[in-house]
Design an enzyme around this catalytic site. Structure first.
Site, short mmCIF file in Angstrom:
data_model
loop_
_atom_site.label_atom_id
_atom_site.label_comp_id
_atom_site.label_asym_id
_atom_site.label_seq_id
_atom_site.Cartn_x
_atom_site.Cartn_y
_atom_site.Cartn_z
N MET A 481 0.89 -1.18 0.00
CA MET A 481 0.00 0.00 0.00
C MET A 481 0.92 1.21 0.00
SD MET A 481 -1.60 2.52 1.61
CE MET A 481 -3.16 3.20 2.00
N ASP A 536 1.32 -2.00 12.48
CA ASP A 536 0.53 -1.75 13.68
C ASP A 536 -0.12 -3.05 14.13
OD1 ASP A 536 -2.19 -1.91 12.29
OD2 ASP A 536 -1.23 -0.31 11.15
N GLU A 616 30.21 -15.48 -1.55
CA GLU A 616 28.93 -15.02 -0.99
C GLU A 616 27.90 -16.16 -0.99
OE1 GLU A 616 28.88 -10.23 -1.93
OE2 GLU A 616 28.54 -11.63 -3.58
#
Ligand code: DGJ
Length: 734
Positions: A481, A536, A616
């Protein structure tokens, strides 16, 4: 019993393991707040309220000449506009054409087993066989048929108290709500500081501790999301409270839209805190017999410091808020192609990345933005959730089958709440986007927001997700979003009801999320809003993890993870190893450090694996093996912040400890280098003092590691790091 009503003293006392919370019905029927603090007995704490004649404090009429009583300084449970209280209020409402104020008095209570639920909103729930109790207290306006029911959920063992309010109008005229907070809470003294978590895109949840001064300290978001800029989690604490000592009260609002948390130091140095939906642009009209339900607020108090508060909040959110079955399952270690390719990929390129992912031992390939409609940059295509087969060179099903054949699961990115003006969806339904009539729209990332307050938009969104998930074997979605919501105007609602649109949008969003969760219970959903713009507790009711920030630099992530950890479980923090120089700030850090930092949460990679050196690749394999071996510790362990990146310049350290003390990790990232350096020590926490642990081939007691500490190895290069896992031994070798 966790909730006790003393009919003589007229007190309600809520007990948790470490805290006590008390209210009292006074002679006028006003519900006073008398105590919230360290666990104590059920005495009537109203003796702490000192009646006095304070000049200019108003008296309710029943008190006639008694100037010692005023709601302007009496602590109250749910403060309201219009009764002589001039501090910040929980509720401001008026009956259309009749009265612009309310005066709430006690009207009854009910205690029941179990935890109340809130229709259409996230709420804490009781665990299996967990004893949780609910208290409902009804307040009624002195003159009119307006009712407010206060809800309390008491999680005794978890040290959690939840609150919410339901406002009901039984009058024939409409009740207009201008402010309807989830709670207010008065502390007469001892809460001198306010901790909040501010930030920006790519720099979320920075720890911010402020001394409270007279007047109002306010944080919030009016962006339609909980936002990057502030977070709906805050702490009130004493001036001397530290990580390990002192009193503090955590406050989390289960809401993903515009919110507000305010703390006011009043004229007698008491502190009132309120939290709930932001009142800017909020107006809700209740016709006869309608009710408004506020989001839930979650409180916890401890006198044992911020670390204890964190672990309480984290544990409770993991067990009593997150519903996804993924909360207890090992999360897939994934590679996401966003920082690897951005919009510039083909099916072939994705398969090359997948091939390397399989070689390294990863579990999943996630296809990010750009796979649908006409979407080769961020100016078009949102809303057209059909696959760009030309770009992929095959159907989505064919791509996913090939990825699955390599032994990898497949995940995909979507941004369903948005629409590009250059899209078929917008051309067909321009009124589905929120814009102010007759004006050019305000755009964010060149896109508009769909009007989720509308039924047809909600149904469209459910259908497009059904269609997408039906296209291929999709095990994960990343729900993004990417803008702050402005120009909030629903063309389907009358002009005078526009104040309800922001909240209705969030209710619409929650409805869609609920639909997905119930229809696809095994789907792993990662929340995202340009990184952590909607991090949240409300979201965590629907998703078990959230992309923590678009900033993937390991060193900046130290601060972001540190801040996030105060309010949220670390298992929810999605974190990835990315390429260096880092795309956000150009910093170069060792591959090992990037891995250690990302293992702090839901672990993954976000770079072109096809471009990794053999060295790596070797390190990545080792990291994945290590993570897989210890994931339970990172997912379910108790989290300890051992040094603050905001205060300690040389290194940041953190630790996970299994709740039974059987295993623990310690991670250190060095953030500065010195010539002729002093030895660096760190003290572990949370171990069993008399248990024996082995570290680097040597045995130590838990007490030694916690009280004496251990010596850290010397850093070898800039941003070097170190990590150790220790396990409790059956007995000492010698
Ligand atoms: C913002 C997200 O945070 C990124 O990870 C990425 O998914 C982009 N959006 C894609 O547009």
């Amino acid at each position: 019993m966790a909730i006790l009503f003393d009919s003589k003293a007229k007190t309600f006392t809520l007990q948790t393991k470490k805290s006590t919370y008390q209210m009292k019905i006074d002679e006028q029927g006003v519900l006073l707040h008398t105590y919230f603090g360290a666990g104590t007995d059920e005495s009537d704490y109203s003796y702490l309220i000192v009646p006095d004649d304070h000049g200019f404090c108003a008296q309710p009429s029943e008190h006639g000449g008694n100037r010692n009583y005023s709601l302007d300084f009496y602590p109250q449970e749910y403060s309201v506009h219009g009764n002589g209280d001039f501090r910040i209020k929980a509720l401001r409402a008026g009956l259309e054409g009749r009265v612009p104020a309310l005066d709430l008095r006690y009207g009854g209570y009910e205690i029941s087993d179990g935890k109340y639920a809130l229709p259409g909103l996230p709420a804490f729930f009781a665990g299996k066989e967990e004893k949780v109790h609910t208290l409902r207290i009804v307040l009624k306006d002195l003159y009119e048929e307006v009712y407010v029911t206060l809800f309390y959920g008491v999680f005794e063992e978890k040290d959690i108290i939840t609150r919410a309010a339901v406002i009901q109008n039984r009058n024939n005229v409409p009740l207009r709500l201008k402010r309807a907070m989830s709670m207010s809470l008065d502390f007469p003294e001892g809460m001198d500081a306010f901790i909040c978590f501010h930030g920006k895109h790519a720099g979320e949840r920075q720890f911010d501790r402020r001394t409270l001064h007279s007047g109002v300290t306010a944080i919030g978001s009016n962006r339609g999301t909980s936002s990057h800029q502030q977070n709906p989690f805050a702490i009130l604490c004493g001036k001397d409270t530290t990580e390990e000592f002192g009193s503090c009260c955590g406050l989390s609002l289960l809401y993903s839209g515009s919110f507000q948390i305010q703390a006011e130091v009043d004229q007698f140095e008491g502190v009132r805190v309120t939290c709930g939906i932001h009142d800017e642009e909020f107006e809700w009209i209740l016709n006869k017999d309608e009710e408004f339900v506020t989001p839930e607020a979650v409180l916890s108090y401890t006198d044992q410091g911020l670390g204890d508060l964190t672990r309480t909040m984290q544990r409770a959110m993991s067990e009593n808020l997150i519903r996804s079955p993924w909360k207890n399952k090992k999360r897939p270690v994934l590679v996401n192609n966003w920082e690897a390719t951005y919009f510039d990929f083909t099916g072939k390129k994705l398969l090359q990345i997948a091939q390397q992912a399989a070689r390294i031992g990863l579990d999943m390939l996630v296809l990010d933005d750009g796979w649908f409609g006409k979407r080769d940059d961020d100016n078009s295509g949102l809303g057209d959730w059909y696959v760009n087969e030309e770009k992929l060179g095959c159907t989505l099903r064919e791509l996913v089958e090939q990825v699955n054949e390599m032994g990898l699961q497949f995940g995909i990115w979507i941004e369903p709440e948005m629409v590009s003006e250059n899209s078929d969806l917008y051309r067909e339904h321009p009124d589905w986007a929120m814009t102010i009539p007759g004006r050019d729209p305000v755009r964010g990332r060149n896109q508009l927001t769909l009007d989720l307050s509308r039924r047809e938009v909600i149904e469209y969104m459910k259908a497009s997700i059904d269609q997408l998930l039906g296209m291929a074997n999709i095990a994960y979605i990343k729900w993004d979003m990417n803008r702050s919501v402005d120009n909030v105007f629903s063309s389907a609602a009358p002009y005078l009801s526009q104040g309800a649109v922001r909240h209705k949008y969030i209710l619409g969003l929650y409805e869609v999320m609920e639909y997905i969760l119930s229809r696809y219970p095994d789907l792993l959903i990662e929340g995202c809003s340009g990184g952590g713009g909607r991090y949240d507790a409300g979201m965590l009711y629907y998703v078990p993890q959230i992309w923590c920030s678009d900033n993937t630099d390991a060193i900046e992530r130290l601060r972001i993870h540190y801040g996030t950890s105060f309010g949220y479980p670390m298992s929810t923090v999605a974190a990835h190893v990315s390429v260096c120089p880092n795309h956000q700030n150009g910093r170069v850090t060792p591959f090992q450090t990037r891995g250690i930092c990302a293992m702090q949460g839901a672990f993954g990679y976000e770079l072109d694996l096809d471009k990794l050196s053999e060295e790596e690749i070797r390190q990545a394999k080792e990291q994945v093996e290590f993570y897989n071996m210890h994931y339970e510790l990172f997912q379910n362990g108790d989290y300890y912040r051992l040094s603050s990146p905001f205060e300690h310049h040389d290194f940041t350290a953190w630790s996970y400890v299994m709740p039974d003390g059987s295993k623990a990790s310690l991670s250190v990232v060095y953030t500065d280098l010195h010539g002729n350096p002093k030895p660096q020590r760190i003290k572990w926490r949370g171990l069993i003092p008399d248990a024996v642990y082995e570290l680097d081939g040597q045995e130590y007691t838990g007490a030694a590691l916690m009280r004496g500490g251990c010596i850290l190895p010397k850093p070898r290069e800039n941003y070097d790091s170190w990590m150790a896992v220790i396990e409790r031994k059956a007995k000492r070798n010698k």
